[in-house]
Write a protein that holds these residues in place. Structure first.
Motif, PDB file in Angstrom:
ATOM      1  N   ALA A  12      91.624 -67.491   8.371  1.00  0.00           N
ATOM      2  CA  ALA A  12      90.158 -67.449   7.968  1.00  0.00           C
ATOM      3  C   ALA A  12      90.823 -68.628   6.958  1.00  0.00           C
ATOM      4  O   ALA A  12      89.582 -69.611   6.472  1.00  0.00           O
ATOM      5  CB  ALA A  12      89.657 -66.217   8.018  1.00  0.00           C
ATOM      6  N   ILE A  52      87.539 -63.923  13.602  1.00  0.00           N
ATOM      7  CA  ILE A  52      87.138 -65.425  12.589  1.00  0.00           C
ATOM      8  C   ILE A  52      86.191 -66.691  13.271  1.00  0.00           C
ATOM      9  O   ILE A  52      84.758 -67.289  13.362  1.00  0.00           O
ATOM     10  CB  ILE A  52      88.602 -66.227  12.701  1.00  0.00           C
ATOM     11  N   GLU A 108      85.181 -72.200   3.750  1.00  0.00           N
ATOM     12  CA  GLU A 108      86.873 -70.911   4.049  1.00  0.00           C
ATOM     13  C   GLU A 108      86.358 -69.623   3.676  1.00  0.00           C
ATOM     14  O   GLU A 108      87.080 -68.713   4.867  1.00  0.00           O
ATOM     15  CB  GLU A 108      87.672 -71.767   4.205  1.00  0.00           C
ATOM     16  N   HIS A 129      90.998 -71.823   8.703  1.00  0.00           N
ATOM     17  CA  HIS A 129      90.937 -72.004   9.982  1.00  0.00           C
ATOM     18  C   HIS A 129      89.865 -73.696  10.750  1.00  0.00           C
ATOM     19  O   HIS A 129      90.322 -74.206  11.226  1.00  0.00           O
ATOM     20  CB  HIS A 129      89.732 -71.581  10.718  1.00  0.00           C
ATOM     21  N   HIS A 189      90.067 -70.526  17.241  1.00  0.00           N
ATOM     22  CA  HIS A 189      88.436 -69.594  16.784  1.00  0.00           C
ATOM     23  C   HIS A 189      87.403 -70.488  17.375  1.00  0.00           C
ATOM     24  O   HIS A 189      86.653 -70.116  16.713  1.00  0.00           O
ATOM     25  CB  HIS A 189      89.325 -69.894  14.802  1.00  0.00           C
ATOM     26  N   ALA A 246      84.882 -62.118   7.834  1.00  0.00           N
ATOM     27  CA  ALA A 246      86.080 -61.940   8.573  1.00  0.00           C
ATOM     28  C   ALA A 246      87.061 -60.509   7.918  1.00  0.00           C
ATOM     29  O   ALA A 246      87.163 -59.754   9.386  1.00  0.00           O
ATOM     30  CB  ALA A 246      87.471 -62.720   8.847  1.00  0.00           C
ATOM     31  N   ASP A 273      82.336 -67.519  11.661  1.00  0.00           N
ATOM     32  CA  ASP A 273      82.118 -68.851  11.661  1.00  0.00           C
ATOM     33  C   ASP A 273      80.839 -68.969  11.849  1.00  0.00           C
ATOM     34  O   ASP A 273      80.259 -69.479  10.815  1.00  0.00           O
ATOM     35  CB  ASP A 273      83.506 -69.526  12.031  1.00  0.00           C
ATOM     36  N   ALA A 312      86.030 -66.238   5.325  1.00  0.00           N
ATOM     37  CA  ALA A 312      87.309 -65.415   5.690  1.00  0.00           C
ATOM     38  C   ALA A 312      86.952 -63.400   4.426  1.00  0.00           C
ATOM     39  O   ALA A 312      87.724 -62.702   5.272  1.00  0.00           O
ATOM     40  CB  ALA A 312      88.415 -65.753   3.955  1.00  0.00           C
TER      41      ALA A 312
END
Length: 449
Positions: free
Chosen positions: A309, A390, A281, A312, A365, A288, A394, A285
């Motif tokens: 983020a 995101i 995560e 998510h 997402h 992002a 990801d 983030a």
């Protein structure tokens, strides 16, 4: 004849109208109407008085001349006897005197009545102004164009701690806190230059050495000619307001820290479920946010993106751990269970009153630009920009990390995936931003709990 300055509580002789004639006097009244002149006219203008006097004098001359001429002609018709003419002339003179006296008395009575009404009006205005001054809790004073304090109300004495005798010899430089004196002087200059009201936040230097922040509202006081003879100033204490603002700011910062700590704790709970996803995560983030900076996302939207983020994959809490960490390819049914995490995350977050659409971003997402994503198969602009960002971050982080069922594929493979899906599965602008960021040397941060 006098003119009353609104709030001075005393008349100023017409021969020397101006605050300089009232220097050092406590303001027993207070208050203004409108934003321009603070003068209150209670007597007719000189031109009007001259017109009236001319009309009365001219009328009297006409009537007196007509009386003399026509009365003499009438006497000549009545008799030619010299003795009788003298006798009748005496009667005519006495009648003229009586008529003139009655006329003058009538004019005097009319003018005296009007003067009494004007006097009562003036006294009523003064009483009203004095009542306003007594009721006004805010400090109020009048200064001359050079900054000398001319008049003030009791509230200024109470707030500043200075006595009337002390205030009588003070200037703006004595009342304003030294660091704020330039602000006060600039405000006075603007009022004198433009003739318009002005506002300045200046600290009041009190007798006991305190500095009390006030917002001072100033407006010009004008002579009959329109020249500015002084400035009336009223202050609003901002000390309590600023203290309340500081308390609110501290409360908001504390609430923000608590929110961030809560989100970090939830992220930690997710990542503790599997060693392979530890830090996922946070790394998503970080990428992002780098993409958001490249795209020029506003700060407010950027904050919402960061929280989304970090959360998510919150829905993975509802996915059995043995499926998440299984070192083999999943069956279709197991894959379907994993894919429920976007919906589960939305269900968990939708009742949380975030200032951003965090739940919707988490929900979307895994949606893809061409509608091939899940859980709802959204396409194009139906997917929030934050979710598209995101989604790209990801994919890149997942391909660059080890998974139970495969080793890390590396950044080159991840960027090839983005190029292949640019404008199809992934937003073209987001892909371009990611390519730029990665070419610029972006590296995923290493987080430890």
């Amino acid at each position: 004849m006098t003119r009353i300055n609104a709030g001075s509580g005393r008349p100023w002789p017409l021969g020397r109208v101006g605050p300089s004639d009232c220097k050092g006097r406590r303001w027993r009244g207070g208050g203004m109407r409108g934003g321009g002149s603070a003068n209150l006219e209670v007597v007719p203008k000189r031109r009007h008085v001259l017109t009236e006097a001319t009309a009365i004098g001219g009328g009297y001359c006409v009537l007196a001349t007509a009386y003399i001429v026509f009365s003499d002609q009438a006497l000549a018709l009545l008799t030619t006897d010299p003795d009788r003419l003298v006798q009748y002339g005496t009667y005519k003179g006495v009648a003229f005197v009586l008529a003139t006296a009655i006329g003058l008395f009538a004019v005097w009575f009319m003018l005296a009545g009007r003067a009494a009404r004007e006097h009562e009006r003036r006294e009523t205005a003064l009483r009203r102004l004095e009542a306003i001054g007594r009721a006004l809790p805010s400090p109020l004073f009048v200064n001359d164009p050079e900054g000398g304090i001319l008049e003030w109300n009791n509230a200024l004495e109470a707030v500043s701690g200075y006595t009337a005798a002390q205030l009588a010899g003070m200037t703006i430089a004595d009342l304003a806190y030294p660091d704020d004196l330039a602000l006060a002087r600039r405000a006075i200059e603007r009022i004198l230059r433009t003739g318009q009201p002005d506002v300045a936040d200046v600290r009041l230097a009190t007798a006991d050495g305190r500095a009390l922040l006030h917002r001072w509202h100033g407006a010009p006081i004008r002579e009959a000619s329109g020249a500015i003879q002084g400035i009336v100033v009223v202050g609003v204490d901002l000390t309590d307001i600023r203290n309340a603002q500081e308390d609110l700011k501290r409360s908001l910062l504390r609430a923000e820290r608590i929110l961030r700590q809560t989100v970090d704790t939830l992220g930690l709970a997710i990542e503790k479920r599997g060693a392979y996803t530890a830090g996922h995560e946070r790394r998503v983030a970080a990428l992002a946010l780098a993409l958001a900076d490249e795209l020029g996302l506003p700060d407010e939207e950027r904050a919402g993106l960061e929280y989304a983020a970090l959360l998510h994959d919150l829905g993975e809490i509802a996915v059995p751990a043995d499926i998440l960490v299984r070192p083999a390819c999943l069956s279709d049914s197991e894959l379907a269970i994993v894919r429920t995490h976007a919906e589960q995350g939305y269900e968990i977050l939708r009742e949380v009153d975030f200032p951003w659409p965090v739940a919707d971003i988490v929900h979307q997402h895994h949606e893809r630009l061409d509608g091939s994503g899940y859980p709802r198969g959204l396409a194009g602009s139906a997917i929030r920009l934050e979710a598209r960002i995101i989604g790209v971050a990801d994919v890149v982080e997942a391909m660059c990390s080890h998974r139970p069922y495969r080793p890390a594929l590396g950044m080159a493979a991840a960027l090839d995936e983005l190029r292949d899906g640019r404008g199809v599965r992934y937003d073209a602008a987001v892909v371009d931003a990611c390519l730029t960021v990665c070419r610029g040397g972006f590296e995923f941060p290493v987080h430890s709990y």
